[in-house]
Design a protein around this motif. Structure first.
Motif, PDB file in Angstrom:
ATOM      1  N   ALA A  64       8.276 -70.297  53.054  1.00  0.00           N
ATOM      2  CA  ALA A  64       8.945 -70.158  51.730  1.00  0.00           C
ATOM      3  C   ALA A  64       9.879 -69.916  51.972  1.00  0.00           C
ATOM      4  CB  ALA A  64       9.248 -67.906  52.501  1.00  0.00           C
ATOM      5  N   LYS A  65      10.514 -69.710  50.252  1.00  0.00           N
ATOM      6  CA  LYS A  65      12.381 -70.467  50.343  1.00  0.00           C
ATOM      7  C   LYS A  65      13.430 -69.402  50.648  1.00  0.00           C
ATOM      8  CE  LYS A  65      15.357 -72.785  46.545  1.00  0.00           C
ATOM      9  NZ  LYS A  65      15.423 -73.400  45.323  1.00  0.00           N
ATOM     10  N   PRO A  66      14.030 -69.276  51.374  1.00  0.00           N
ATOM     11  CA  PRO A  66      14.397 -68.374  51.740  1.00  0.00           C
ATOM     12  C   PRO A  66      16.045 -67.928  50.802  1.00  0.00           C
ATOM     13  CG  PRO A  66      14.667 -70.304  53.456  1.00  0.00           C
ATOM     14  CD  PRO A  66      14.519 -70.746  52.173  1.00  0.00           C
ATOM     15  N   VAL A  67      15.878 -66.236  50.681  1.00  0.00           N
ATOM     16  CA  VAL A  67      16.748 -65.743  49.815  1.00  0.00           C
ATOM     17  C   VAL A  67      18.160 -65.513  50.216  1.00  0.00           C
ATOM     18  CG1 VAL A  67      16.794 -63.583  48.208  1.00  0.00           C
ATOM     19  CG2 VAL A  67      14.660 -65.232  48.481  1.00  0.00           C
ATOM     20  N   ASP A  68      18.481 -64.984  51.256  1.00  0.00           N
ATOM     21  CA  ASP A  68      19.486 -64.647  52.452  1.00  0.00           C
ATOM     22  C   ASP A  68      19.349 -66.065  53.333  1.00  0.00           C
ATOM     23  OD1 ASP A  68      19.798 -61.832  50.985  1.00  0.00           O
ATOM     24  OD2 ASP A  68      17.925 -61.008  52.375  1.00  0.00           O
TER      25      ASP A  68
END
Length: 376
Positions: A64-68
Motif C-alpha cells: 500500500a502507498k501510505p496516505v497518512d
C-alpha cells in the motif's frame, strides 16, 4: 508489490548463503565460518523460511502507498548550528539520528536515498522524505554504521558524506572497512568491546563497538561475513561525562514459529523466552545512559522477525537492560519493510511502557526532523 517483495526477498536470501568470513579470530561470535549471535535467544532462518514469511505476511500493508504519514516538523537550525555542552538528537528518518554531544556532530546509520536497495529503480521506497539535505547539516565529525544492510549502509549517502565533509571519519564493525573506497585513516573498524577516540582541544569522544543480535549481508553470498553492532558514545569534558547508546538494528529474543498469535506480544509469555544477554552486560559495563536510540519497528510477522528486530515490547526491555534514562524509538516511519500497520510501533511502545509501570515520556518517538535535548 511483487517488485518490492522480490527485492526484499533477494536481500533476505542472504541468510542462507555464506562463504569463508573475512575474520575468524576464535572468539565466541567468530566461529571460523562467519560471525554469529552466540546466544540461545537467536534462531537462524533460511531461504524456505523467507518464502513462508511472505505467504503469511499481510501483503496489502506492504504494497500500500501510505496516505497518512508520521508527523514532520521543520528542523530547528538555530539550535543545531550552535555548539554547546548539551546533548541534541535529531531524527532524520528510519535509524538515522544526528547526534550533537559536547560540540561533536555525529551521524548514525545515514540513509538519504529514495530506496534501501542494491538499485534505485526497485526495492523498498521511502514514504517520508528526509527532513533536510545532507549539505544542510553542520560539519560532521563522525559517521557511525551499525551493519551493512541497505537500510543502514547506503552507498550514495556515504559517497556524498565523504565529499561534503572531508575531515569526518567512519566507524564500522569488523569486516566492513574494505567496502569503503576511502583513504585508510578515514575508516576505523572495530570488534565488539573495542574503542576508538576523537579529540579536540577540550573534549574526548569515545566510541565503543558493542554487541547486538542481528546478521549481515548485502547479497546472496556474503551472509555474516561482516560484523553487526550497537554503539556506545561517550563524551568527556572538564570531568563531566555524557553517554549515548545507539541500538542500530537488533532483535532481543526469538518467538517460536508455533506461538499462538495471542501470545506473540504477551509480556508474561515473552518473559519465559531466552533473551539476549548482551544488553544487560552493556548496561553494567557502560551504563547508565543519558540517552538511547532503540529500534521499535519492522517486527512482523513476529515468528520470522523476532530474532533480528525488536518489537516495542522488546525495546522496552532493552531500554531497562542498558539503564537508559531517556530513549527514542527509531527504525520505523520511513520504509515499509514488514507488515505491521504503519503507526502501530509508537502505539505499542506507549502501551508497553505503561504495562511495565514506566513513564511513557521516558521512551518515546520524535517527529521527523524533531530534536530532543538532554539538559544537564
Amino acid at each position: 508489490m511483487f517488485r518490492r517483495l522480490a527485492t526484499t526477498l533477494a536481500i533476505s536470501t542472504a541468510v542462507v548463503m555464506s562463504q569463508k568470513p573475512v575474520f575468524a579470530q576464535g572468539k565466541e561470535h567468530h566461529d571460523g565460518k562467519g560471525f554469529k549471535n552466540p546466544w540461545p535467544s537467536f534462531v537462524s532462518y533460511g531461504f524456505l523460511d523467507a518464502f513462508k514469511m511472505f505467504t503469511t505476511a499481510d501483503t496489502s500493508i506492504m504494497s500500500a502507498k501510505p496516505v497518512d504519514k508520521p508527523e514532520t516538523v521543520e528542523i530547528n537550525w538555530n539550535l543545531l548550528k550552535q555548539k554547546d555542552d548539551h546533548i541534541h538528537a535529531t531524527w532524520l528518518g528510519h535509524a538515522c539520528m544526528f547526534l550533537q554531544i559536547k560540540g561533536f556532530n555525529v551521524l548514525l546509520d545515514p540513509i538519504f536515498s529514495d530506496r534501501c536497495s542494491p538499485v534505485q529503480f526497485a526495492g523498498p521506497k521511502r514514504y517520508t522524505d528526509p527532513p533536510c539535505k545532507l549539505s544542510e547539516l553542520p560539519p560532521i565529525d563522525a559517521v557511525i554504521i551499525s551493519h551493512n544492510h541497505y537500510d543502514h549502509l547506503d552507498v550514495d549517502t556515504v559517497n556524498q558524506l565523504a565529499k561534503l565533509y572531508p575531515e569526518c571519519k567512519f566507524y564500522v564493525p569488523l569486516g566492513n572497512k574494505s567496502w569503503f573506497k576511502l583513504p585508510e585513516d578515514r575508516v576505523i573498524e572495530l570488534d565488539w568491546w573495542e574503542t576508538a577516540t576523537l579529540q579536540n582541544s577540550t573534549t574526548q569522544l569515545t566510541m565503543t563497538c558493542t554487541p547486538c543480535q542481528h546478521f549481515s549481508g548485502r547479497g546472496l553470498f556474503d551472509r555474516n561475513k561482516t560484523l553487526w553492532a550497537s554503539w556506545c558514545i561517550q563524551a568527556q569534558k572538564d570531568g563531566e561525562v555524557q553517554k549515548v547508546f545507539f541500538g542500530g538494528d537488533t532483535g532481543y529474543r526469538a518467538v517460536p514459529a508455533d506461538t499462538k498469535p495471542e501470545f506473540q506480544y504477551d509480556t508474561q509469555y515473552l518473559d519465559t523466552l531466552p533473551h539476549c544477554p548482551a544488553f544487560k552486560e552493556i548496561g553494567e559495563k557502560m551504563g547508565p545512559f543519558d540517552l538511547a536510540f532503540i529500534p521499535i519497528g519492522a517486527y512482523s510477522p513476529r515468528w520470522f522477525m523476532s530474532p533480528i528486530h525488536c518489537s516495542p515490547e522488546d525495546a522496552v526491555e532493552l531500554h531497562c537492560d542498558i539503564k537508559s534514562k531517556q530513549s527514542i524509538g527509531i527504525h520505523w516511519g520511513t520504509f515499509i519493510l514488514t507488515d505491521e500497520p504503519l503507526f502501530e510501533p509508537p502505539k505499542r511502545l506507549k502501551a508497553a511502557m505503561e504495562k511495565r509501570g514506566l513513564d511513557a515520556q521516558h521512551f518515546n518517538v520524535l517527529p521527523l526532523g524533531g530534536t530532543f535535548t538532554v539538559n544537564q
